[in-house]
Write an enzyme that holds these catalytic residues in place. Sequence first.
Site, PDB file in Angstrom:
ATOM      1  N   GLY A  31     -53.180   6.133 -12.681  1.00  0.00           N
ATOM      2  CA  GLY A  31     -53.681   7.060 -11.664  1.00  0.00           C
ATOM      3  C   GLY A  31     -53.827   6.416 -10.298  1.00  0.00           C
ATOM      4  N   HIS A  37     -45.543   5.373  -7.503  1.00  0.00           N
ATOM      5  CA  HIS A  37     -45.596   6.182  -8.722  1.00  0.00           C
ATOM      6  C   HIS A  37     -44.672   7.399  -8.603  1.00  0.00           C
ATOM      7  CE1 HIS A  37     -49.818   4.374  -8.818  1.00  0.00           C
ATOM      8  NE2 HIS A  37     -49.349   4.017  -9.998  1.00  0.00           N
TER       9      HIS A  37
HETATM   10  P1  AMP Z   1     -50.173   1.477 -12.517  1.00  0.00           P
HETATM   11  O1  AMP Z   1     -50.734   2.834 -12.207  1.00  0.00           O
HETATM   12  O2  AMP Z   1     -50.513   0.425 -11.538  1.00  0.00           O
HETATM   13  O3  AMP Z   1     -50.414   1.081 -13.952  1.00  0.00           O
HETATM   14  O4  AMP Z   1     -48.595   1.639 -12.398  1.00  0.00           O
HETATM   15  C1  AMP Z   1     -47.926   2.624 -13.137  1.00  0.00           C
HETATM   16  C2  AMP Z   1     -46.441   2.402 -12.999  1.00  0.00           C
HETATM   17  O5  AMP Z   1     -46.081   2.494 -11.622  1.00  0.00           O
HETATM   18  C3  AMP Z   1     -45.986   1.023 -13.485  1.00  0.00           C
HETATM   19  O6  AMP Z   1     -44.753   1.155 -14.150  1.00  0.00           O
HETATM   20  C4  AMP Z   1     -45.853   0.262 -12.190  1.00  0.00           C
HETATM   21  O7  AMP Z   1     -44.914  -0.795 -12.254  1.00  0.00           O
HETATM   22  C5  AMP Z   1     -45.361   1.342 -11.255  1.00  0.00           C
HETATM   23  N1  AMP Z   1     -45.614   0.976  -9.860  1.00  0.00           N
HETATM   24  C6  AMP Z   1     -46.806   0.609  -9.325  1.00  0.00           C
HETATM   25  N2  AMP Z   1     -46.652   0.290  -8.019  1.00  0.00           N
HETATM   26  C7  AMP Z   1     -45.330   0.459  -7.738  1.00  0.00           C
HETATM   27  C8  AMP Z   1     -44.536   0.266  -6.567  1.00  0.00           C
HETATM   28  N3  AMP Z   1     -45.056  -0.152  -5.410  1.00  0.00           N
HETATM   29  N4  AMP Z   1     -43.217   0.529  -6.648  1.00  0.00           N
HETATM   30  C9  AMP Z   1     -42.654   0.939  -7.821  1.00  0.00           C
HETATM   31  N5  AMP Z   1     -43.361   1.136  -8.951  1.00  0.00           N
HETATM   32  C10 AMP Z   1     -44.674   0.897  -8.916  1.00  0.00           C
END
Ligand code: AMP
Length: 283
Positions: A31, A37
């Site tokens: 989230g 995301h």
């Molecule tokens: P998180 O909400 O931080 O657990 O991230 C959820 C998904 O979004 C994971 O697969 C992350 O690698 C991806 N994600 C987070 N930040 C980025 C970003 N800046 N660019 C691309 N994907 C991202």
Amino acid sequence: MLKHSSIAGTRAALLDWRRRGERIALVPTMGNLHAGHLHLVERARQVAQHVAVSIFVNPTQFGPNEDYAAYPRTLEADEARLTEAGVDVLFASTADEMYPGGTEGSARVEVPRLSDILCGAFRPGHFTGVATVVAKLFNIVQPDVAVFGEKDYQQLLVVRRMVLDLAMPIEVLSVPTVREPDGLAMSSRNGYLSAEERRRASLLYQALREAKVRIEGGVRDYASVEAGGLSRLRAAGFRPDYFSVRRANDLAAPAPDDAELVVLAAAWLGSTRLIDNLPVRPA
Ligand code: AMP
């Protein structure tokens, strides 16, 4: 967009599509959604007829002194963004639903070695928590394809290895890191930075860029590239956990003829831990 907090409700929402053989993509998140995301969601929409997003701040991937309690929870704003992005199903769950018998003693999925190096060495148990919750989300949603960000590169490899080793019938796709205009990788944790820290934060990206340029310009002494990265970060007031050049497919130390590398770093700026990485192709 349908929103469910229960496993049963989420499964029921997806059942007809699955029975009709329509492709379902899953984008797991914690989230506090940002443009990174939403890129994953976009990619998911390209490869599947239906997109499910999960939002769950997973307690088992946080260490005892980490930011589980403080992690930003912005469900209403997230819902609005996902609806606008054309997501079909949101599974926004709770720890009670995900760990019905509690987290102590719960079954876990371990990907040894890969989970013990780099971020895993500084965050013991983190990747076991990640692998476990991702396996669980895969069992709940049973997607044909799941989309992850390259921003969390080690996490991506842990998930790929889990899928391979446990023969999970799921295609894992990745999306390149989405960045702010100054190069800082988008992250929910960027919100922890003070204005002054935020101005300095893109130096992490710049240090990785420099390492990439050096290696792609012919430098083969990776130890000196790593030492250079660490001292650059320290000079800018970061407290680095690591700055490391690794083989892209398994994060092992690079051999001279490896064609695909990755340079990865984790560093503290004040009380915020930032991670980033860049793919590198030696000249
Ligand atoms: P998180 O909400 O931080 O657990 O991230 C959820 C998904 O979004 C994971 O697969 C992350 O690698 C991806 N994600 C987070 N930040 C980025 C970003 N800046 N660019 C691309 N994907 C991202």
